[in-house]
Design an enzyme around this catalytic site. Sequence first.
Site: not given
Ligand code: NDP
Ligand code: 2IT
Length: 449
Positions: A130, A170
């Site tokens: 990460k 992420d």
């Molecule tokens: P994005 O940046 O696309 O979206 C994040 C969302 O969460 C936004 O709506 C943001 O709001 C909100 N957010 C972020 N930080 C905070 C906070 N401290 N308090 C409240 N709301 C918050 O990220 P992802 O959708 O990619 O990721 C979301 C989660 O999923 C994370 O935990 C990530 O690690 C996990 N994840 C992501 C993967 C991926 O493929 N992208 C894979 C597996 C897990 P705002 O816009 O206002 O900042």
């Molecule tokens: O938390 C996660 O699994 C991710 N942000 C995706 C990692 C990846 O290498 O696709």
Amino acid sequence: MTFSLSPKHDSLEDYLADRAPNQPEFHQAVVEVMGDIKPIIDQHAAFKDANVFARLAEPERMISFQVPWQTDEGTIEVNRGYRVQYNGAIGPYKGGLRFHPSVNPSILKFLGFEQTFKNALTGLPMGGGKGGSDFNPKGRSEAEIMRFCSAFMQELHRHIGPDIDVPAGDINVGGREIGYLFGAYRRITNRFQGVLTGKGQSFGGSAMRTQATGFGVIYFLNQMLEAHDDGVEGKRVIISGAGNVATYAAQKAVELGARVITLSDSNGTIHDPDGLSQDKIDWVRSHKAQSGASLEAYVDAFGGTWHSGDTPWGVEADIALPCATQNELDGSAAKTLLKNGTMAVVEGANMPCTADAKQALRSADILYAPGKAANAGGVAVSGLEISQNRTRRPETADEVDEALHQIMFDIHSVCVEEGTRDGAVDYTKGANIAGFRKVADAIVMQGVG
Ligand code: NDP
Ligand code: 2IT
């Protein structure tokens, strides 16, 4: 009494306080997993002899570097960049990059630790990693984001490679940022290789990587419900977040006939009792693509109510999907969900539940799936993107979606196999044990130098 895995320490908490002081998120993740795997270590002399516990309780390598970059005004800002190469026993390090002001070693170590087990569950040969930066993209122009990505890659390129470490996105790192990072890598190294995943399809990206995490969450939820002769159709669903994971989970849930009634961001929650539609979800995506935009504007566009500063967990629903960030659902929110009769909680985010919340949900008579199982679809499709880059033969969206279905089905099966106790499935236990066994076996077989 001393802690059996470390004669010098009385407890796992003492061990972690000594080895990794002031890293609460990292401690939280390790303590949870250790609770489930300690009995397995105790039963296997080979795991004890190889000191697998200590080798998984810290990253193999942690790189920290300075990222100086130029603003539109010409001033120079300095951020900190990191890459945590957590464990590479079963494949090159693999995991996302997060750009958020909260990024620090504790958060990246917890994410790398979780990623190690998650990647093992996918069945694909990927170690855990990460990285990211404390850079805050909110309020920054597109040109500034591009310059930051380029400056970040000026150092990161030394540490990554298709057989070394393959980052992806992420929080705040999506297709746009991966494009800029890939461009910078190519310019610096003169190499066109699969060194990042989540790329645009015209330069090696998988047809379904953008959708994969959110869709995978719903495929996993469906498996859990189907095991009880039920499905998502007609269910009321509350979702937190309004980003990649949240909006694609919402899209798939709506497609399968669920009524999604909330989304949220760091400003608050929208409650739309009529339910989201594809049009509304498209609007959220394009609105949130503007730097710093708040979800509050949804209410002017479509109605419903805005709850400033609130999470969605007080809204009555059948299913809750935390898809925003770590520790966004606490013990009192978990109690509210249980009081409201929520039947399933499935984690789209990484470690969205606090330790108290997790304890309450695991011991309740509901379906509860941890992120390392339920959100593994994203990294799984990243694994398919790596294969596609090796063979240089793109797969169609249908092929990738079918593979994603199968992987989520298999992860569900292995959680059931390892996590069933007295007829009920503890998905957290199942995921922790299944992920651990695979990584621990590889660590033992590879010996030490
Ligand atoms: P994005 O940046 O696309 O979206 C994040 C969302 O969460 C936004 O709506 C943001 O709001 C909100 N957010 C972020 N930080 C905070 C906070 N401290 N308090 C409240 N709301 C918050 O990220 P992802 O959708 O990619 O990721 C979301 C989660 O999923 C994370 O935990 C990530 O690690 C996990 N994840 C992501 C993967 C991926 O493929 N992208 C894979 C597996 C897990 P705002 O816009 O206002 O900042
Ligand atoms: O938390 C996660 O699994 C991710 N942000 C995706 C990692 C990846 O290498 O696709």
